[in-house]
Design an enzyme around this catalytic site. Sequence first.
Site, PDB file in Angstrom:
ATOM      1  N   VAL A  10      -6.884 -23.084 -21.074  1.00 15.66           N
ATOM      2  CA  VAL A  10      -6.001 -22.442 -22.053  1.00 15.66           C
ATOM      3  C   VAL A  10      -6.218 -20.936 -21.928  1.00 15.66           C
ATOM      4  O   VAL A  10      -7.252 -20.485 -21.451  1.00 15.66           O
ATOM      5  CB  VAL A  10      -6.277 -22.918 -23.504  1.00 15.66           C
ATOM      6  N   SER A  11      -5.237 -20.162 -22.377  1.00 13.24           N
ATOM      7  CA  SER A  11      -5.277 -18.722 -22.149  1.00 13.24           C
ATOM      8  C   SER A  11      -5.918 -17.918 -23.270  1.00 13.24           C
ATOM      9  O   SER A  11      -5.992 -16.706 -23.200  1.00 13.24           O
ATOM     10  CB  SER A  11      -3.860 -18.194 -21.871  1.00 13.24           C
ATOM     11  N   SER A  12      -6.378 -18.585 -24.317  1.00 12.33           N
ATOM     12  CA  SER A  12      -7.109 -17.861 -25.366  1.00 12.33           C
ATOM     13  C   SER A  12      -8.134 -18.792 -26.007  1.00 12.33           C
ATOM     14  O   SER A  12      -7.991 -20.015 -25.963  1.00 12.33           O
ATOM     15  CB  SER A  12      -6.157 -17.318 -26.435  1.00 12.33           C
ATOM     16  N   SER A  40      -8.708 -15.299 -21.253  1.00 10.28           N
ATOM     17  CA  SER A  40      -7.529 -14.467 -21.450  1.00 10.28           C
ATOM     18  C   SER A  40      -7.847 -13.072 -20.945  1.00 10.28           C
ATOM     19  O   SER A  40      -8.954 -12.794 -20.522  1.00 10.28           O
ATOM     20  CB  SER A  40      -7.149 -14.425 -22.934  1.00 10.28           C
TER      21      SER A  40
END
Length: 202
Positions: A10-12, A40
Amino acid sequence: MKKNYGYARVSSKEQNLDRQIEALTNYGINERDIITDKQSGKDFNRTGYVTLKNQLLRSGDTLVIKELDRLGRNMDMIKKEWQELQENRINIIVLDTPLLNTEGKSDLEKKLISNIVFELLSYMAEKERIKIKERQAEGIKKAKEKGKHLGRPKAKYPKLWEMYYFQWKSGQITAKECMEQLDLKRTTFYKLAKDYESKLIK
């Protein structure tokens, strides 16, 4: 012995990996063989993925991901990672797009799948560019409808502009003195003067 590894990203740090991990375990990947990243930022330092690619995956192993975009944050990165995995003879399984699975395929079939991937990425990139242009056009249209000024904000005339402007034009004061009185920089002063003069001519 050939191994299957799962990768989830996931990006965060606020986003949840559960959906991806559940899909990977349902496919049959042991949870201890699922590598994850919550990364991220512009550097995109995926320590989990780097470890997986450089230390764990061996020729003949299989990498399982839920979606193609888990391999990278943009089309060029995904394409690069796909190429590297193929060159290292790593099989790839994309759960959401079975058409792209290379496991058990011949070299000719893998080449065909790679071509499909690159065509798909090109299509997605072009679609995203069109979407961005449409959003920009829509934003400009809305701004115009609301009467907003687009581009750089227009410079405002300072108080007593007309008085000092006409004193300068009649030779009573110099341009430098006029700028000092109005507290304006040279470029701003001449820009305002040009704009003001064009209004006077109209």
